[in-house]
Design a protein around this motif. Structure first.
Motif, PDB file in Angstrom:
ATOM      1  N   SER A  66      -5.152  47.827  29.772  1.00 37.54           N
ATOM      2  CA  SER A  66      -5.923  48.747  28.933  1.00 37.54           C
ATOM      3  C   SER A  66      -5.510  48.537  27.489  1.00 37.54           C
ATOM      4  N   PRO A  67      -6.408  47.987  26.667  1.00 38.20           N
ATOM      5  CA  PRO A  67      -6.052  47.797  25.257  1.00 38.20           C
ATOM      6  C   PRO A  67      -5.952  49.136  24.539  1.00 38.20           C
ATOM      7  N   GLU A  68      -5.187  49.128  23.458  1.00 36.84           N
ATOM      8  CA  GLU A  68      -4.987  50.337  22.656  1.00 36.84           C
ATOM      9  C   GLU A  68      -5.177  50.009  21.181  1.00 36.84           C
ATOM     10  N   ASP A  69      -5.575  51.034  20.423  1.00 37.88           N
ATOM     11  CA  ASP A  69      -5.598  50.914  18.969  1.00 37.88           C
ATOM     12  C   ASP A  69      -4.193  51.187  18.468  1.00 37.88           C
ATOM     13  N   LYS A  70      -3.595  50.196  17.833  1.00 40.39           N
ATOM     14  CA  LYS A  70      -2.214  50.301  17.370  1.00 40.39           C
ATOM     15  C   LYS A  70      -2.155  50.788  15.930  1.00 40.39           C
ATOM     16  N   PRO A  71      -1.029  51.393  15.512  1.00 40.16           N
ATOM     17  CA  PRO A  71      -0.895  51.897  14.142  1.00 40.16           C
ATOM     18  C   PRO A  71      -1.043  50.811  13.084  1.00 40.16           C
ATOM     19  N   TRP A  72      -0.820  49.565  13.442  1.00 37.57           N
ATOM     20  CA  TRP A  72      -0.928  48.470  12.468  1.00 37.57           C
ATOM     21  C   TRP A  72      -2.351  47.937  12.356  1.00 37.57           C
ATOM     22  N   GLY A  73      -3.312  48.652  12.981  1.00 39.04           N
ATOM     23  CA  GLY A  73      -4.721  48.339  12.768  1.00 39.04           C
ATOM     24  C   GLY A  73      -5.326  47.348  13.744  1.00 39.04           C
ATOM     25  N   MET A  74      -4.656  47.099  14.852  1.00 38.10           N
ATOM     26  CA  MET A  74      -5.185  46.161  15.836  1.00 38.10           C
ATOM     27  C   MET A  74      -5.505  46.886  17.141  1.00 38.10           C
ATOM     28  N   HIS A  75      -6.590  46.484  17.771  1.00 39.52           N
ATOM     29  CA  HIS A  75      -6.951  46.917  19.121  1.00 39.52           C
ATOM     30  C   HIS A  75      -6.422  45.806  20.014  1.00 39.52           C
ATOM     31  N   GLU A  76      -5.394  46.069  20.842  1.00 41.30           N
ATOM     32  CA  GLU A  76      -4.731  44.978  21.535  1.00 41.30           C
ATOM     33  C   GLU A  76      -4.101  45.397  22.856  1.00 41.30           C
ATOM     34  N   LEU A 126       5.456  36.112  25.832  1.00 45.87           N
ATOM     35  CA  LEU A 126       4.665  37.273  25.467  1.00 45.87           C
ATOM     36  C   LEU A 126       3.352  36.796  24.858  1.00 45.87           C
ATOM     37  N   VAL A 127       2.237  37.275  25.382  1.00 50.18           N
ATOM     38  CA  VAL A 127       0.920  36.937  24.858  1.00 50.18           C
ATOM     39  C   VAL A 127       0.233  38.249  24.488  1.00 50.18           C
ATOM     40  N   ARG A 128       0.046  38.446  23.188  1.00 51.40           N
ATOM     41  CA  ARG A 128      -0.707  39.603  22.711  1.00 51.40           C
ATOM     42  C   ARG A 128      -2.125  39.143  22.401  1.00 51.40           C
ATOM     43  N   VAL A 129      -3.093  39.965  22.792  1.00 49.41           N
ATOM     44  CA  VAL A 129      -4.498  39.672  22.551  1.00 49.41           C
ATOM     45  C   VAL A 129      -5.053  40.848  21.762  1.00 49.41           C
ATOM     46  N   GLY A 130      -5.617  40.575  20.600  1.00 49.37           N
ATOM     47  CA  GLY A 130      -6.107  41.679  19.796  1.00 49.37           C
ATOM     48  C   GLY A 130      -7.181  41.286  18.810  1.00 49.37           C
ATOM     49  N   TRP A 131      -7.749  42.339  18.208  1.00 55.60           N
ATOM     50  CA  TRP A 131      -8.791  42.201  17.197  1.00 55.60           C
ATOM     51  C   TRP A 131      -8.642  43.387  16.251  1.00 55.60           C
ATOM     52  N   PRO A 132      -8.859  43.189  14.952  1.00 55.66           N
ATOM     53  CA  PRO A 132      -8.720  44.313  14.023  1.00 55.66           C
ATOM     54  C   PRO A 132      -9.612  45.490  14.421  1.00 55.66           C
ATOM     55  N   SER A 133      -9.011  46.657  14.515  1.00 52.53           N
ATOM     56  CA  SER A 133      -9.749  47.861  14.917  1.00 52.53           C
ATOM     57  C   SER A 133     -10.941  48.105  14.014  1.00 52.53           C
ATOM     58  N   ARG A 134     -10.795  47.855  12.729  1.00 55.47           N
ATOM     59  CA  ARG A 134     -11.878  48.125  11.769  1.00 55.47           C
ATOM     60  C   ARG A 134     -13.079  47.211  11.959  1.00 55.47           C
ATOM     61  N   LEU A 135     -12.903  46.082  12.659  1.00 58.11           N
ATOM     62  CA  LEU A 135     -14.003  45.139  12.868  1.00 58.11           C
ATOM     63  C   LEU A 135     -14.684  45.303  14.216  1.00 58.11           C
ATOM     64  N   ARG A 136     -14.153  46.165  15.050  1.00 61.64           N
ATOM     65  CA  ARG A 136     -14.731  46.355  16.379  1.00 61.64           C
ATOM     66  C   ARG A 136     -16.074  47.046  16.288  1.00 61.64           C
ATOM     67  N   ALA A 137     -17.029  46.572  17.066  1.00 63.58           N
ATOM     68  CA  ALA A 137     -18.331  47.232  17.148  1.00 63.58           C
ATOM     69  C   ALA A 137     -18.124  48.609  17.747  1.00 63.58           C
ATOM     70  N   GLY A 138     -18.531  49.629  17.038  1.00 57.69           N
ATOM     71  CA  GLY A 138     -18.371  50.998  17.518  1.00 57.69           C
ATOM     72  C   GLY A 138     -16.943  51.492  17.437  1.00 57.69           C
ATOM     73  N   GLY A 139     -16.055  50.710  16.818  1.00 58.56           N
ATOM     74  CA  GLY A 139     -14.648  51.107  16.718  1.00 58.56           C
ATOM     75  C   GLY A 139     -14.420  52.090  15.594  1.00 58.56           C
ATOM     76  N   ASN A 140     -13.193  52.474  15.413  1.00 57.17           N
ATOM     77  CA  ASN A 140     -12.834  53.396  14.327  1.00 57.17           C
ATOM     78  C   ASN A 140     -12.984  52.670  12.996  1.00 57.17           C
ATOM     79  N   ARG A 141     -13.805  53.213  12.144  1.00 56.65           N
ATOM     80  CA  ARG A 141     -14.016  52.589  10.838  1.00 56.65           C
ATOM     81  C   ARG A 141     -13.830  53.635   9.768  1.00 56.65           C
ATOM     82  N   SER A 142     -13.252  53.214   8.689  1.00 61.13           N
ATOM     83  CA  SER A 142     -13.041  54.106   7.558  1.00 61.13           C
ATOM     84  C   SER A 142     -14.359  54.305   6.832  1.00 61.13           C
TER      85      SER A 142
END
Length: 131
Positions: free
Chosen positions: A91-101, A111-127
C-alpha cells in the motif's frame, strides 16, 4: 539508445534468475538480443523498462551479499505507483517529503523504493498555490 550522461546501476546479485524475475515485475526486461547463445555464460544482464530506466545485474562475489546486511538501495520513479504496489501486495503512502511511494526488498534484500511526486499524481493532493 541511452542518452549521454545517463547513470545506470550495476547491481550485484546472488541469484541472477531470481533477481531478473523480481525486476520484471517492475517492468524491466532483457531483450532477446542481449541473451547469450545456449551454453554461453549468462553472468551479466542488461535490463530496461522502455521508459528510460536501465538496470544491470551481475553475479555477486561469493559471500559479499549477506542476508540482513545488504547496503544497496534503488529508487524507481514510476508514475503508476499504485499498480506497481498491487503487484507486490503493498500500500503506497504519501510521505512528508512529497512522494507517493512504497518499498520492497529484492531477493538479495536490496531496498527498492517506488514512488512519484505527490503533487504530480492525477487526482492527488495538490497545492492551490501556483508555482
Amino acid at each position: 539508445m541511452t542518452p549521454s550522461g545517463a547513470l545506470i546501476a550495476i547491481l550485484p546479485c546472488n541469484d541472477l534468475d531470481a533477481s531478473e524475475r523480481f525486476y520484471s515485475r517492475l517492468g524491466f526486461a532483457r531483450p532477446d538480443s542481449e541473451r547469450p547463445a545456449p551454453g554461453e555464460p549468462d553472468t551479466y544482464r542488461m535490463l530496461s523498462n522502455g521508459q528510460g530506466g536501465y538496470l544491470h545485474l551481475t553475479d555477486a562475489v561469493a559471500g559479499w551479499l549477506m542476508p540482513g546486511r545488504n547496503p544497496f538501495g534503488l529508487y524507481l520513479y514510476l508514475e503508476n505507483v499504485d499498480a506497481a504496489a498491487r503487484e507486490f501486495q503493498q500500500s503506497p503512502e504519501d510521505k512528508p517529503w512529497g512522494m507517493h511511494e512504497f518499498a520492497v526488498s529484492d531477493p538479495d534484500e536490496t531496498l527498492v523504493r517506488v514512488g512519484w511526486p505527490s503533487r504530480l499524481r492525477a487526482g492527488g493532493n495538490r497545492s492551490s498555490a501556483s508555482g
